[in-house]
Scaffold this motif. Structure first.
Motif, PDB file in Angstrom:
ATOM      1  N   GLU A  32       0.775  -1.169  -0.048  1.00  0.00           N
ATOM      2  CA  GLU A  32      -0.050   0.087   0.139  1.00  0.00           C
ATOM      3  C   GLU A  32       0.807   1.276  -0.069  1.00  0.00           C
ATOM      4  O   GLU A  32       0.414   2.245  -0.906  1.00  0.00           O
ATOM      5  N   GLU A  33       1.945   1.309   0.826  1.00  0.00           N
ATOM      6  CA  GLU A  33       2.670   2.580   0.935  1.00  0.00           C
ATOM      7  C   GLU A  33       3.558   2.490  -0.233  1.00  0.00           C
ATOM      8  O   GLU A  33       3.704   3.805  -0.817  1.00  0.00           O
TER       9      GLU A  33
ATOM     10  N   ILE B 154       2.230   7.045  -6.603  1.00  0.00           N
ATOM     11  CA  ILE B 154       0.957   8.132  -6.984  1.00  0.00           C
ATOM     12  C   ILE B 154       1.411   9.556  -6.465  1.00  0.00           C
ATOM     13  O   ILE B 154       1.228  10.387  -7.310  1.00  0.00           O
ATOM     14  N   ALA B 155       2.340   9.591  -5.173  1.00  0.00           N
ATOM     15  CA  ALA B 155       2.592  10.924  -4.977  1.00  0.00           C
ATOM     16  C   ALA B 155       3.631  11.574  -5.993  1.00  0.00           C
ATOM     17  O   ALA B 155       3.730  12.533  -6.217  1.00  0.00           O
ATOM     18  N   ALA B 156       4.442  10.599  -6.377  1.00  0.00           N
ATOM     19  CA  ALA B 156       5.681  10.879  -7.440  1.00  0.00           C
ATOM     20  C   ALA B 156       5.038  11.257  -8.803  1.00  0.00           C
ATOM     21  O   ALA B 156       5.350  12.433  -9.425  1.00  0.00           O
TER      22      ALA B 156
ATOM     23  N   LYS C  71       4.433  15.406  -0.623  1.00  0.00           N
ATOM     24  CA  LYS C  71       3.578  13.880  -0.477  1.00  0.00           C
ATOM     25  C   LYS C  71       4.489  12.860  -0.911  1.00  0.00           C
ATOM     26  O   LYS C  71       4.472  11.919  -0.209  1.00  0.00           O
ATOM     27  N   ILE C  72       5.622  13.124  -1.630  1.00  0.00           N
ATOM     28  CA  ILE C  72       6.500  12.111  -1.915  1.00  0.00           C
ATOM     29  C   ILE C  72       7.571  11.782  -0.561  1.00  0.00           C
ATOM     30  O   ILE C  72       7.655  10.710  -0.393  1.00  0.00           O
TER      31      ILE C  72
ATOM     32  N   TRP D 247       9.484   3.710   4.163  1.00  0.00           N
ATOM     33  CA  TRP D 247      10.622   3.103   4.868  1.00  0.00           C
ATOM     34  C   TRP D 247      10.118   2.620   6.204  1.00  0.00           C
ATOM     35  O   TRP D 247      10.757   1.556   6.641  1.00  0.00           O
ATOM     36  N   PHE D 248       9.066   3.256   6.945  1.00  0.00           N
ATOM     37  CA  PHE D 248       8.758   2.971   8.131  1.00  0.00           C
ATOM     38  C   PHE D 248       8.285   1.302   8.291  1.00  0.00           C
ATOM     39  O   PHE D 248       8.579   0.505   9.135  1.00  0.00           O
TER      40      PHE D 248
END
Length: 105
Positions: free
Chosen positions: A42-43, A49-51, A58-59, A67-68
């Protein structure tokens, strides 16, 4: 820079002993590998999408989430950020084409 990763790794390790009802990370550990992998997927999608949207804020935000959750996976598997950093260090100075060729052998 890796100090942040080490501090986060320590928190993620501590969450293994936390109550899943009071800790998001503990709840992921309790749900198991598939739940963690789903969150990473999902992340990763949200990062793409942000990119595509070209929004740098958002990126960064979505990459932090990616990363988390990747670090949650590492901790769940008994690994830590130092394992990834060591691998990146091993690759430093290798061309990407050379590294890929070594993997494909």
């Amino acid at each position: 820079m890796s100090d942040v990763l080490q501090r986060l790794a320590a928190v993620l390790e501590a969450r293994k002993a936390s109550d899943p009802d009071s800790s998001y990370v503990a709840s992921l550990y309790e749900k198991g590998l598939d739940a963690i992998l789903k969150k990473i997927g999902e992340e990763a999608t949200e990062t793409v999408i942000a990119a595509k949207d070209g929004d740098s804020g958002k990126i960064v935000y979505e990459t932090a989430d990616l990363w988390f959750h990747s670090m949650v996976l590492l901790a769940q598997q008994g690994l830590g950020p130092e394992d990834v950093l060591n691998e990146l260090d091993r690759r430093f100075g290798l061309s990407g084409l050379e590294e890929k060729a070594n993997r494909d052998r």
